[in-house]
Design an enzyme around this catalytic site. Sequence first.
Site, mmCIF file in Angstrom:
data_model
loop_
_atom_site.group_PDB
_atom_site.id
_atom_site.type_symbol
_atom_site.label_atom_id
_atom_site.label_comp_id
_atom_site.label_asym_id
_atom_site.label_seq_id
_atom_site.Cartn_x
_atom_site.Cartn_y
_atom_site.Cartn_z
ATOM 1 C CG HIS A 1 -5.085 21.966 -47.438
ATOM 2 N ND1 HIS A 1 -4.765 23.308 -47.549
ATOM 3 C CD2 HIS A 1 -5.111 21.482 -48.706
ATOM 4 C CE1 HIS A 1 -4.620 23.610 -48.825
ATOM 5 N NE2 HIS A 1 -4.815 22.516 -49.556
ATOM 6 C CG HIS B 1 2.050 18.231 -51.210
ATOM 7 N ND1 HIS B 1 1.381 17.548 -52.203
ATOM 8 C CD2 HIS B 1 1.719 19.538 -51.391
ATOM 9 C CE1 HIS B 1 0.699 18.396 -52.943
ATOM 10 N NE2 HIS B 1 0.882 19.617 -52.473
#
Lengths: 171, 171
Positions: free
Chosen positions: A34, A115
Amino acid sequence: MKYGIAIFPSKKLQDIANSYRKRYDSHYSLIPPHVTIKEAFTAEEDELPEILEEIQSVAGTVDPFTMEVYKFGSFHPVTNTIYMKVRENETLSALRNRLNSGKLEHHYDYQFVPHITIGQELDNDECSDVFGRLKMETVNHEEKVDRISLLYQLDNNMWTVYETFRLGIGE
Amino acid sequence: MKYGIAIFPSKKLQDIANSYRKRYDSHYSLIPPHVTIKEAFTAEEDELPEILEEIQSVAGTVDPFTMEVYKFGSFHPVTNTIYMKVRENETLSALRNRLNSGKLEHHYDYQFVPHITIGQELDNDECSDVFGRLKMETVNHEEKVDRISLLYQLDNNMWTVYETFRLGIGE
């Protein structure tokens, strides 16, 4: 109860991330791959309706956007974390900002680096070894992001999605 | 791609289920505790918009309902699975039926037994041993169910929630 907000990428990108995570990420089994948009925050269950309303309202004002993953990065020496870097873009920043202001206000003392974590809690040697190899590799992936997810954390530290919010349809 | 539809219960009930699952459930790290409403089915990504619309339409016609977990059960000798039994009720059955008819049609050659799995792939001795102990215990929990979740499965067999649908607000 602890909540957080994240983007879950496509199966394709998650499978790529997991090919690294299964070896390097201590949180591999706690949550699928995620992009964190709002870090874990604590709220009482009776605050939830207001929180849901606020997220819905933010999601509605942000259009779906293209997310680009373009290289590997590391937070070493701050933490021994390795990640796939998501290119910064205005929509993502706006989403991040709005989900941390107003009723959802939170100040961070570091900059937002979007990220997908693929390794964490590595020891120093493994971190520099793995990152040393990965930074020679290319990663290049684009996909549409059209939803965000509110999650809560269980006692065993795993996360469950409570509700998803489509972007750009709340107006 | 493989999809499925499930109810994720409250943190409280999930934590209770996980206290058993961590010891007895081989799928413990693949998905949080849940009630399966529509078993894994295969669909192409281009069929997804129609599937989402159909689930939305079903969810909209079913009102939130009270889910009651009232005892432990086992599917032994069919499979060595132990579960917390969810009391059958008309709304849950209607939901199950509608999510397996029309565009989502699927026939099962067994009866729907709503449940939260807490142990599976146990060997015969462990299954009868654990279930023998659990059936002496009481479990009694009620909570409101106001949403269902569509999930997809990753290559590592973990599940990600793609979208949640609130019950009873689609009319």
